[in-house]
Design a protein around this motif. Structure first.
Motif, PDB file in Angstrom:
ATOM      1  N   GLY A   1       0.790  -1.223   0.000  1.00  9.08           N
ATOM      2  CA  GLY A   1       0.000   0.000   0.000  1.00  9.08           C
ATOM      3  C   GLY A   1       0.817   1.265   0.000  1.00  9.08           C
ATOM      4  N   LEU A   2       2.051   1.205   0.485  1.00 12.48           N
ATOM      5  CA  LEU A   2       2.851   2.424   0.591  1.00 12.48           C
ATOM      6  C   LEU A   2       3.036   3.138  -0.760  1.00 12.48           C
TER       7      LEU A   2
ATOM      8  N   TYR B   1       2.841   7.300  -1.671  1.00 11.64           N
ATOM      9  CA  TYR B   1       4.156   7.928  -1.634  1.00 11.64           C
ATOM     10  C   TYR B   1       4.164   9.174  -2.512  1.00 11.64           C
ATOM     11  N   GLY B   2       4.610  10.274  -1.931  1.00  9.64           N
ATOM     12  CA  GLY B   2       4.659  11.536  -2.640  1.00  9.64           C
ATOM     13  C   GLY B   2       3.391  12.353  -2.528  1.00  9.64           C
ATOM     14  N   LYS B   3       2.346  11.765  -1.951  1.00  7.59           N
ATOM     15  CA  LYS B   3       1.072  12.469  -1.803  1.00  7.59           C
ATOM     16  C   LYS B   3       0.707  12.668  -0.338  1.00  7.59           C
TER      17      LYS B   3
ATOM     18  N   ARG C   1      -0.344  -3.636   6.153  1.00  6.60           N
ATOM     19  CA  ARG C   1      -0.662  -2.854   4.963  1.00  6.60           C
ATOM     20  C   ARG C   1      -1.067  -1.441   5.378  1.00  6.60           C
ATOM     21  N   LEU C   2      -1.044  -0.552   4.412  1.00  8.28           N
ATOM     22  CA  LEU C   2      -1.516   0.814   4.603  1.00  8.28           C
ATOM     23  C   LEU C   2      -2.764   1.004   3.760  1.00  8.28           C
ATOM     24  N   GLU C   3      -3.758   1.676   4.334  1.00  6.95           N
ATOM     25  CA  GLU C   3      -5.020   1.863   3.634  1.00  6.95           C
ATOM     26  C   GLU C   3      -5.362   3.339   3.506  1.00  6.95           C
TER      27      GLU C   3
ATOM     28  N   GLN D   1      -4.504   9.557  -0.384  1.00  5.31           N
ATOM     29  CA  GLN D   1      -4.488   9.970   1.014  1.00  5.31           C
ATOM     30  C   GLN D   1      -4.473   8.744   1.926  1.00  5.31           C
ATOM     31  N   VAL D   2      -3.354   8.539   2.615  1.00  6.76           N
ATOM     32  CA  VAL D   2      -3.286   7.444   3.568  1.00  6.76           C
ATOM     33  C   VAL D   2      -4.221   7.744   4.738  1.00  6.76           C
TER      34      VAL D   2
END
Length: 305
Positions: free
Chosen positions: A122-123, A127-129, A203-205, A210-211
């Motif tokens: 998910g990263l 990334y960058g946002k 995981r990232l959600e 937008q995380v």
């Protein structure tokens, strides 16, 4: 092999440092050629921040503008991968991966750094946002937000102390690694109520860049407005080491006041030299290196004393 000609300066790297250096070398009338593999460190970042006269300009657009300015001034630019560099002052050879070889009296290394990005599902989507690595660049974007900081090395506590400039709602996420924290570092984290969470991140959600939360291996989760990571980075290319340029323990090249490395005729600018990792600083150093390079190329018949 095909010989591509002799140049006053060959610049390796087409970021802010390399392009700014090429621009000014061209202004001095030097024959200069830039080779860039076009894989910039900030490719995933949505904007270059804090650059006077340019309000949050996308990195690709910024590089295009400076590249056109350098070419208009007389510099040559080519997207190309440099395979190896050899030689000595006044007689360097730069070999490309297609077999062409170019000569150079001087070299300007502006090859930057490569970040080690945590391999967390998910990263890359964020990334960058809403996930970043540079607090100087993106810290102002998270003022008073809840921020997770991924890292586990000795410098992670110092990184958090720096992040306090913008928010005190911080949590260290070690992603299953035991944190390397000395007593002084732990005391600082405790003083600012910064918890250390050692759970493995499953995981990232989030959505639309937008995380929103980190989901851990045990099924638990924690909400975040943004994340930073601070793991490690290294030289963007092996050319400095191949040439024998001295570097510190972090890989930053030793340079003098004119930005010449410990190898005569080899200059360096940007992220591979000590200091902050900002586009504006890289551009400034590229200009300073160009001035040093130009002065080194002035003939003895124009020198007094």
């Amino acid at each position: 092999m095909t010989y591509g000609g002799m140049y006053d300066v060959v610049v390796i790297g087409g970021g802010p440092a390399g392009l700014s250096g090429a621009l000014w070398l061209a202004r001095y009338g030097r024959k200069v050629r830039v080779f860039d593999r076009e894989e910039p460190r900030n490719a995933d970042t949505w904007a270059v921040h804090g650059y006077p006269g340019r309000q949050d300009i996308p990195p690709a657009e910024f590089r295009k503008l400076v590249r056109l300015q350098a070419v208009d001034a007389g510099a040559e630019y080519e997207p190309a991968c440099v395979l190896r560099v050899s030689g000595e002052k006044d007689n360097f050879e730069v070999e490309l991966d297609d077999g062409r070889v170019f000569g150079a009296r001087r070299l300007l290394l502006a090859t930057g750094l490569r970040d080690i990005i945590p391999e967390i599902p998910g990263l890359p989507d964020f990334y960058g946002k809403s996930i970043w690595h540079c607090p100087d660049c993106d810290g102002p974007s998270v003022k008073d937000c809840k921020v997770g900081v991924i890292g586990w090395g000795r410098q992670i506590a110092a990184f958090c102390m720096y992040m306090l400039t913008w928010t005190d709602r911080l949590t260290i996420l070690t992603h299953g690694h035991p944190p390397d924290l000395e007593e002084k570092a732990r005391a600082a984290l405790a003083r600012w109520n910064i918890p250390v969470r050692e759970d493995v991140i499953d995981r990232l959600e989030g959505r639309d860049g937008q995380v929103e939360c980190a989901v851990f291996h045990d099924g638990a989760s924690e909400d975040f407005d943004a994340l930073f990571f601070h793991v490690a980075s290294g030289p963007g290319a092996s050319f400095p080491a191949d040439l024998g340029c001295q570097a510190d323990e972090e890989g930053s090249l030793e340079i003098d006041k004119d930005h010449e490395t410990t190898v005569p005729g080899v200059y360096a600018a940007g992220d591979i030299t000590p200091g902050s990792r900002l586009a504006i600083r890289a551009a400034s150093e590229g200009v300073r290196a160009a001035i040093g390079l130009h002065k080194s190329l002035i003939g003895d018949d124009r020198r007094i004393g």
